[in-house]
Scaffold this motif. Structure first.
Motif, PDB file in Angstrom:
ATOM      1  N   LEU A  72      56.323  34.739  41.756  1.00  0.00           N
ATOM      2  CA  LEU A  72      55.918  36.123  41.573  1.00  0.00           C
ATOM      3  C   LEU A  72      56.433  37.000  42.710  1.00  0.00           C
ATOM      4  CD1 LEU A  72      54.234  38.267  40.072  1.00  0.00           C
ATOM      5  CD2 LEU A  72      52.256  37.507  41.421  1.00  0.00           C
ATOM      6  N   GLU A 107      50.483  46.457  42.287  1.00  0.00           N
ATOM      7  CA  GLU A 107      50.695  45.553  41.146  1.00  0.00           C
ATOM      8  C   GLU A 107      50.835  44.114  41.613  1.00  0.00           C
ATOM      9  OE1 GLU A 107      54.112  46.881  39.084  1.00  0.00           O
ATOM     10  OE2 GLU A 107      53.104  48.548  38.051  1.00  0.00           O
ATOM     11  N   GLN A 118      47.479  42.685  42.648  1.00  0.00           N
ATOM     12  CA  GLN A 118      46.597  42.343  41.536  1.00  0.00           C
ATOM     13  C   GLN A 118      47.038  41.059  40.838  1.00  0.00           C
ATOM     14  OE1 GLN A 118      43.630  44.029  40.779  1.00  0.00           O
ATOM     15  NE2 GLN A 118      44.189  44.819  42.806  1.00  0.00           N
ATOM     16  N   LYS A 119      48.346  40.867  40.710  1.00  0.00           N
ATOM     17  CA  LYS A 119      48.852  39.663  40.058  1.00  0.00           C
ATOM     18  C   LYS A 119      48.623  38.422  40.927  1.00  0.00           C
ATOM     19  CE  LYS A 119      52.311  42.077  37.267  1.00  0.00           C
ATOM     20  NZ  LYS A 119      53.746  42.287  36.994  1.00  0.00           N
ATOM     21  N   CYS A 154      52.755  31.666  42.919  1.00  0.00           N
ATOM     22  CA  CYS A 154      52.763  32.839  43.811  1.00  0.00           C
ATOM     23  C   CYS A 154      54.178  33.103  44.331  1.00  0.00           C
ATOM     24  CB  CYS A 154      51.822  32.610  44.984  1.00  0.00           C
ATOM     25  SG  CYS A 154      50.077  32.630  44.584  1.00  0.00           S
TER      26      CYS A 154
END
Length: 332
Positions: A281, A320, A323-324, A278
């Motif tokens: 990201l 986005e 969602q990831k 996480c």
């Protein structure tokens, strides 16, 4: 804050100094602001520094843009020249309202002593007029002309229905500009049906400015705890005239509920940050977020809340990222 000084029209003796607060995505309710244009006093012989920048700072601290006009003096002080300076200053502010973040129909003029005379002149006989007047121990009548370098118009007979709403303060024992100057002007406002608020403090020397130690020149007579309340009274009056800064939005949800079952932009950042996948990201979307001096505080709130303040991501990118994050398995 952005400060800049301009020479007005063809008159090299008059200048306008801007004190502009910066816009910030963290303060979307203050992207445009009301403004106060300040005319220092000084008997049309000088412009008092005590009634200039310190007063601008007082209004800035309450969220107003501020401007200081240094108008025509001494051999240049004959009317209508100072009034033309005032008109040019007000016109410059309204013309540049978009670039300066000023609300053009929320510009007040604040004048002290002779600057109060000039402010009252702008509000009564000006070609263009401000939206509010703030008069501090103002010179209104022409009976003190012997103290001035040039004749002045007496303004108690110039008040009309177009004169802006007025806030006025003075002291009953002002030994230089008698209180009758203020009383005559207030009576004229009442006859014309112009809204006003008046504070006549029992004691206080002429030229008190903010009536606080930092504007006193070291003189104890220039510090007066009672009169010093005028700036707070004035701000309250201005908010009643212009309205305050909107503050009716609700904070977005910031804390994860006990039943949260996935990573997302709506859980506290620290919940996502503890997972290396996480974290990587998030850094791909918000590089350097962990270098912020407030990062430890940011960990307590959600990415959605952080983005509401920073506007770093548009709605598509935020969706986005959400969602990831949700696709990453939640660690036990």
């Amino acid at each position: 804050m952005k400060t800049e000084t301009f020479t007005l029209h063809s008159n090299s003796n008059a200048t306008l100094t801007t004190y502009l607060l910066g816009a910030s995505p963290e303060m979307p309710n203050a992207s445009v602001r009301p403004a106060v244009l300040i005319f220092p006093g000084g008997a049309y012989r000088f412009c008092s520094d005590r009634e200039a920048e310190p007063v601008a700072m007082a209004f800035l601290s309450q969220g107003y843009h501020a401007f200081v006009l240094r108008y025509s003096l001494n051999e240049h002080a004959a009317f209508p020249r100072p009034l033309q300076d005032a008109e040019a200053a007000l016109e410059r502010i309204r013309t540049n309202a978009g670039a300066w973040g000023v609300i053009p129909d929320k510009v007040a003029v604040c004048g002290f002593s002779a600057g109060g005379h000039l402010a009252a002149a702008l509000g009564t006989i000006g070609r263009i007029r401000p939206n509010a007047l703030i008069l501090a121990y103002p010179l209104i009548l022409d009976d003190l002309a012997d103290l001035l370098p040039a004749p002045i118009p007496s303004l108690e007979q110039k008040v009309d229905a177009q004169t802006p709403p007025t806030f006025l303060f003075t002291t009953a024992d002002d030994a230089l500009v008698p209180v009758r100057h203020s009383l005559e002007f207030v009576s004229a406002l009442e006859r014309a049906g112009v809204p006003f608020e008046v504070h006549i403090f029992q004691e206080g020397a002429h030229g008190l400015s903010l009536a606080k130690p930092h504007t006193s020149s070291g003189l104890k007579q220039m510090v007066n705890r009672d009169v010093a309340r005028w700036i707070d009274l004035c701000i309250a009056w201005l908010e009643n005239r212009f309205g305050g800064f909107a503050s009716d939005r609700e904070l977005p949800a910031t804390m994860a509920t006990p039943e949260a079952t996935c990573y997302s932009v709506d859980v506290p950042l620290e919940m996502c940050w503890s997972n290396p996948e996480c974290r990587q990201l998030i850094l791909s979307y918000l590089p350097g977020i962990d270098q912020s001096p407030n990062f430890n505080l940011a960990l307590r709130v959600s990415l959605r809340t952080i983005n509401a303040h920073t506007q770093a991501l548009d709605e598509i990118a935020l969706h986005e990222l959400d969602q990831k994050l949700r696709a990453i398995p939640l660690e036990p």
